[in-house]
Design a protein around this motif. Structure first.
Motif, short mmCIF file in Angstrom:
data_model
loop_
_atom_site.label_atom_id
_atom_site.label_comp_id
_atom_site.label_asym_id
_atom_site.label_seq_id
_atom_site.Cartn_x
_atom_site.Cartn_y
_atom_site.Cartn_z
N GLU A 1 0.87 -1.18 0.00
CA GLU A 1 0.00 0.00 0.00
C GLU A 1 0.90 1.23 0.00
O GLU A 1 1.71 1.41 0.91
CB GLU A 1 -0.92 0.01 1.22
N ILE A 2 0.77 2.04 -1.03
CA ILE A 2 1.63 3.22 -1.16
C ILE A 2 0.79 4.45 -0.89
O ILE A 2 -0.12 4.79 -1.64
CB ILE A 2 2.27 3.28 -2.57
N THR A 3 1.10 5.13 0.22
CA THR A 3 0.32 6.30 0.62
C THR A 3 1.14 7.58 0.61
O THR A 3 0.58 8.67 0.61
CB THR A 3 -0.24 6.10 2.04
N GLY A 4 2.47 7.43 0.64
CA GLY A 4 3.32 8.61 0.75
C GLY A 4 3.46 9.09 2.18
O GLY A 4 4.12 10.08 2.46
N ILE A 5 2.80 8.38 3.11
CA ILE A 5 2.86 8.74 4.52
C ILE A 5 3.49 7.58 5.28
O ILE A 5 3.18 6.42 5.05
CB ILE A 5 1.44 9.03 5.08
N GLY A 6 4.37 7.92 6.20
CA GLY A 6 5.05 6.89 6.98
C GLY A 6 6.34 6.43 6.31
O GLY A 6 6.82 7.03 5.36
N GLU A 7 6.90 5.36 6.84
CA GLU A 7 8.19 4.89 6.35
C GLU A 7 8.02 4.12 5.04
O GLU A 7 6.93 4.09 4.46
CB GLU A 7 8.83 4.03 7.43
N SER A 8 9.12 3.50 4.58
CA SER A 8 9.09 2.75 3.33
C SER A 8 7.92 1.77 3.32
O SER A 8 7.70 1.05 4.30
CB SER A 8 10.40 1.97 3.16
N PRO A 9 7.14 1.71 2.23
CA PRO A 9 6.00 0.78 2.16
C PRO A 9 6.41 -0.67 2.43
O PRO A 9 5.59 -1.46 2.92
CB PRO A 9 5.51 0.94 0.72
N LEU A 10 7.65 -1.03 2.15
CA LEU A 10 8.09 -2.41 2.34
C LEU A 10 8.10 -2.81 3.82
O LEU A 10 8.00 -3.98 4.16
CB LEU A 10 9.49 -2.60 1.74
N LYS A 11 8.23 -1.82 4.72
CA LYS A 11 8.26 -2.13 6.15
C LYS A 11 6.95 -2.75 6.64
O LYS A 11 6.92 -3.42 7.67
CB LYS A 11 8.57 -0.87 6.96
N TYR A 12 5.88 -2.48 5.90
CA TYR A 12 4.56 -2.93 6.36
C TYR A 12 4.13 -4.25 5.70
O TYR A 12 3.04 -4.73 5.95
CB TYR A 12 3.52 -1.84 6.08
N VAL A 13 5.00 -4.82 4.85
CA VAL A 13 4.70 -6.12 4.22
C VAL A 13 5.35 -7.19 5.09
O VAL A 13 6.48 -7.64 4.83
CB VAL A 13 5.20 -6.17 2.76
N GLU A 14 4.66 -7.62 6.12
CA GLU A 14 5.27 -8.45 7.15
C GLU A 14 5.78 -9.79 6.63
O GLU A 14 6.84 -10.26 7.04
CB GLU A 14 4.26 -8.68 8.29
N ASP A 15 5.02 -10.44 5.74
CA ASP A 15 5.46 -11.75 5.27
C ASP A 15 6.68 -11.65 4.36
O ASP A 15 7.34 -12.66 4.08
CB ASP A 15 4.32 -12.50 4.56
N TRP A 16 6.98 -10.43 3.91
CA TRP A 16 8.19 -10.20 3.11
C TRP A 16 9.35 -9.78 4.02
O TRP A 16 10.47 -10.27 3.87
CB TRP A 16 7.92 -9.13 2.05
N VAL A 17 9.09 -8.86 4.92
CA VAL A 17 10.14 -8.32 5.80
C VAL A 17 10.69 -9.41 6.72
O VAL A 17 11.91 -9.55 6.87
CB VAL A 17 9.59 -7.16 6.65
#
Length: 814
Positions: free
Chosen positions: A459-475
């Protein structure tokens, strides 16, 4: 039917025919001379603009010419497909960056094909494909193994409201592009490539490029790398746990004039002081709220006294240490000795803060600019103890040698070039192949686990840290050493990484086992002709030269430089201003192609100005090229009409004259294309050939038919669709684009002779017969061999020659 009525159908027909017959498909053939023509690949923004058209058509002329000279030509195309605009589009239109990018690629590919460019489409690459960026990650690991990548804290643009890092492009006049909050500077852990280790090699490599690259580009790169020979001097900090401050200076001769030190806000000393001093901490917080771009302008001379003093090692004077916003960590050590009498920035700071200004250099001749301005030039040392009386050059050496003997200084080479920060806190880029294990620490991903593929469920919102940080099964992952818990790096790579080595991937784009097989790069590299804007002189062109040298060190390539020749094309302007969507002064290529055809568009873009110069768009100029194309079409239709020729007594003379003029023009066209890249003058000469044929009394004879066929071959380089149509009308069985480029015959060029009067002191004394347009030196030789002139000059002194080309020679004597 005429070209004027059929051009749309005919251009489309020939484009499909070329693709179907695969006439541009390149084959690896080490037994054949090669030519690698490359235009900087485009970012897939959705539509090509006239700047693209100019760039790619210039490349096509060069590629087509060398192919028709018998060379094995590689002329690839691809897409610089990662980058911020795709994420901005995702936020604005709620579309995945991959879909936005792939749709744009499909559209731009279609547009480029409409121009009839002879690309090797079978070599096409897109940097957003895992098959490509896998090798970005592989190179990163190879650099990691050789201590060429490292992690450290660095300043980034930070939006406090969006709680996110901003790229420079997202900072507009110091505020966030989305929410208009004031952008601050924030320290984050970042990944860097140690490009500084290659600084000297990058400078040395310029020797191989001199005369082949524009001198302007080499100068820009030398300034960007910024080699300085100077001294590193140690200042002891008084009564402090922070013992020493090392400073770099190119002016050790002014050391006696140092009345204070200034340290960058980012320096460790500043942080040390801030931890003990509330006022300094508040000052740093205020400075870090300013964009770095603003600080680099050095308009403000704000600073704060640190509360500490240092000892000037040359005279043991105790001088104050300031923290000042105009001092940056980007050059030297981030700490400077301040000599206000001989540095204008220090001068202004000293006046602002009531600090002493001590003159220690006097001009060798003339007067000093002091006390109005700092005197910044070399001169003679004064007020410098035993060193007084030395020149600046002598003083720099002597002072450094003296302090070196005391263990307080050494000679040092410094570069403005800084290590390459490649971390981007964004989604649409190459994932950095690193994991962070709770037990084992920082580890590069194993080669067998590459590529680390971007997840699509973001999910790309432009708010918060890198979008990749929120993809838990990837991180969340496992450590390959201890099988414990680990997390992936969520920063992605700077897109300049993608474009730093793509030219080599084109040589072997389908290789899944290595970036490329060096048997291919050994044949195809270096790129013989690279084409792109001068705005890339100090970023892409330095990064790609560095990357090539790293690949050389790995044994992947045999050449030390990636690009043999460089052509930097000028911008396309409208009303004197560069075309831009934001200015609303765009001319859409599709509109022009629809109205006049691709060939007219190509011809105008090549004819309106030399490639290196700015090109002003002109509808009138386009219409002129359209008329010329149809004039050529009418000439061929005239040739195909049956006609009875009357060969009278003048025939042989006129035939010789036509052959002479044609070969002279063909020679000029060849040199214009091959050596000078002056395509506008080459086209002018083609127009002259057409005029010659229109005025030729015996048009339709064997000589004019031969010239017509060669003319069509020449035209195919510039207007391939028209040339292909006319070639087949005249009975050509294979593509005109596979024919050999015509060779001029020097023996058929008959130089026209003219008679020139020769005067002595303004009075006519003789006449000489010379070849037209003879050089002044050769005219002098002819005149001095004239018997009448020799007799007159035998007892005279020649004071001056006045030569009016093709008209008059006047010799002034006494």
């Amino acid at each position: 039917m005429s070209w004027e009525k059929e051009f749309k159908e005919k251009e489309l027909y020939w484009q499909k025919k070329w693709e179907q017959d695969k006439i541009f498909e390149v084959k690896f053939d080490p037994g054949k001379k090669k030519f690698y023509c490359l235009v900087m690949f485009p970012y897939p923004s959705g539509k090509i603009h006239m700047g693209h058209v100019r760039n790619y058509v210039i490349g096509d002329v060069i590629a087509s010419y060398w192919r028709m000279k018998g060379y094995n030509v590689i002329h690839p195309i691809g897409w610089d497909a990662f980058g911020l605009p795709a994420e901005n589009a995702a936020i604005k239109h709620n579309i995945h960056p991959e879909k936005w990018t792939k749709d744009n690629i499909n559209n731009m590919r279609s547009q480029l094909k409409k121009l009839g460019i002879s690309y090797n489409w079978e070599l096409e690459i897109a940097t957003c494909d895992p098959e490509y960026y896998k090798w970005n990650q592989w190179f990163f690991i190879k650099m990691y193994e050789r201590d060429l990548v490292y992690r450290k804290k660095a300043l980034v643009n930070w939006c406090p409201k969006c709680q996110t890092v901003l790229a420079n492009e997202q900072v507009q006049q110091g505020v966030c592009w989305r929410c208009d909050s004031i952008v601050e500077q924030k320290e984050l852990e970042q990944w860097f490539i140690r490009i500084t280790k290659y600084a000297e090699r990058l400078l040395e490599g310029h020797k191989l490029l001199e005369g082949k690259w524009p001198e302007e580009v080499l100068i820009m790169q030398r300034n960007w790398i910024g080699k300085s020979l100077g001294s590193e001097i140690k200042f002891k900090v008084v009564n402090s746990d922070f013992v020493d401050l090392d400073i770099f200076t190119t002016r050790a001769d002014t050391l006696f004039g140092a009345t204070f030190l200034a340290v960058a806000p980012e320096h460790n000393f500043s942080k040390f002081v801030a931890s003990k001093n509330f006022e300094v901490a508040y000052y740093l917080e205020k400075i870090f709220k300013k964009p770095l771009t603003e600080r680099k302008l050095a308009k403000e001379k704000s600073g704060i006294f640190s509360g500490y003093y240092a000892i000037n090692p040359i005279n043991n004077e105790k001088i104050p240490i300031y923290i000042a916003e105009y001092v940056l960590m980007e050059y030297g050590t981030g700490a400077i000795m301040c000599v206000p009498a001989h540095d204008q920035r220090d001068f202004e700071f000293a006046r602002e803060h009531n600090l002493p200004i001590r003159e220690v250099i006097k001009p060798i001749s003339g007067s000093s600019t002091l006390p109005s301005f700092a005197y910044e030039d070399d001169g003679v040392m004064i007020n410098s103890g035993e060193f007084s009386g030395l020149t600046s050059e002598e003083g720099r050496k002597k002072i450094t040698e003296y302090l070196k003997s005391q263990g307080l200084a050494d000679f040092k080479v410094q570069y403005k070039l800084k290590d390459w920060l490649i971390s981007r806190q964004r989604y649409w880029g190459t994932p950095i192949p690193v994991i962070y294990c709770e037990n084992c620490g920082v580890l590069p991903v194993r080669e067998e686990d590459l590529p680390v593929v971007l997840p699509k469920n973001v999910e790309i919102t432009g708010i918060g840290e890198s979008p990749l940080k929120y993809v838990e099964d990837w991180v969340n992952t496992k450590c390959y050493r201890c099988n414990g818990k680990a997390k992936r790096e969520t920063d992605t790579m700077d897109t300049f990484v993608d474009s730093s080595w793509y030219y080599a991937r084109y040589c072997d784009p389908k290789n899944s086992n290595m970036p490329f097989d060096k048997k291919y790069t050994n044949y195809w590299l270096p790129v013989d002709q690279y084409i792109g804007g001068i705005e890339h002189a100090c970023m892409h062109l330095i990064y790609s030269r560095f990357w090539h040298k790293f690949m050389y060190d790995l044994g992947l390539v045999e050449t030390e430089e990636p690009f043999e020749r460089l052509l930097t094309q000028g911008m396309v302007t409208l009303g004197g201003v560069a075309m831009s969507k934001s200015r609303g002064n765009i001319v859409e290529p599709d509109e022009i192609i629809s109205k006049y055809g691709a060939d007219t568009t190509r011809l105008f873009i090549l004819f309106a100005a030399p490639p290196q110069k700015q090109l002003e768009w002109s509808e009138t100029g386009v219409e002129g090229c359209w008329r010329f194309i149809n004039r050529v079409d009418r000439l061929i239709r005239r040739l195909l009409e049956e006609k009875n020729l009357n060969f009278d007594l003048d025939y042989e003379k006129e035939k010789v004259k036509l052959l002479s003029e044609y070969n002279k023009l063909l020679k000029g066209i060849t040199l214009d294309i091959e050596e000078e890249y002056q395509f506008n003058t080459a086209i002018s000469k083609i127009m002259e050939i057409v005029n010659l044929l229109y005025s030729y009394k015996y048009f339709g004879d064997d000589i004019s038919k031969k010239i017509i066929k060669e003319l069509i071959i020449i035209l195919s380089v510039f207007t391939p669709h028209l040339a292909e149509e006319l070639w087949h009308k005249l009975g050509g069985s294979k593509s005109v684009r596979t024919e050999m480029f015509p060779k001029y015959n020097e023996e058929l060029i008959v130089e026209e002779e003219i008679e020139i009067p020769v005067e002595i002191n303004g009075k006519l004394k003789s006449k000489v017969v010379v070849k037209k347009d003879l050089s002044e030196d050769d005219i002098k030789k002819v005149v001095l061999n004239d018997k009448k002139i020799l007799e007159i000059l035998k007892d005279k002194e020649i004071l001056k020659w006045i030569i009016i080309k093709n008209k008059l020679v006047n010799i002034v004597v006494k």
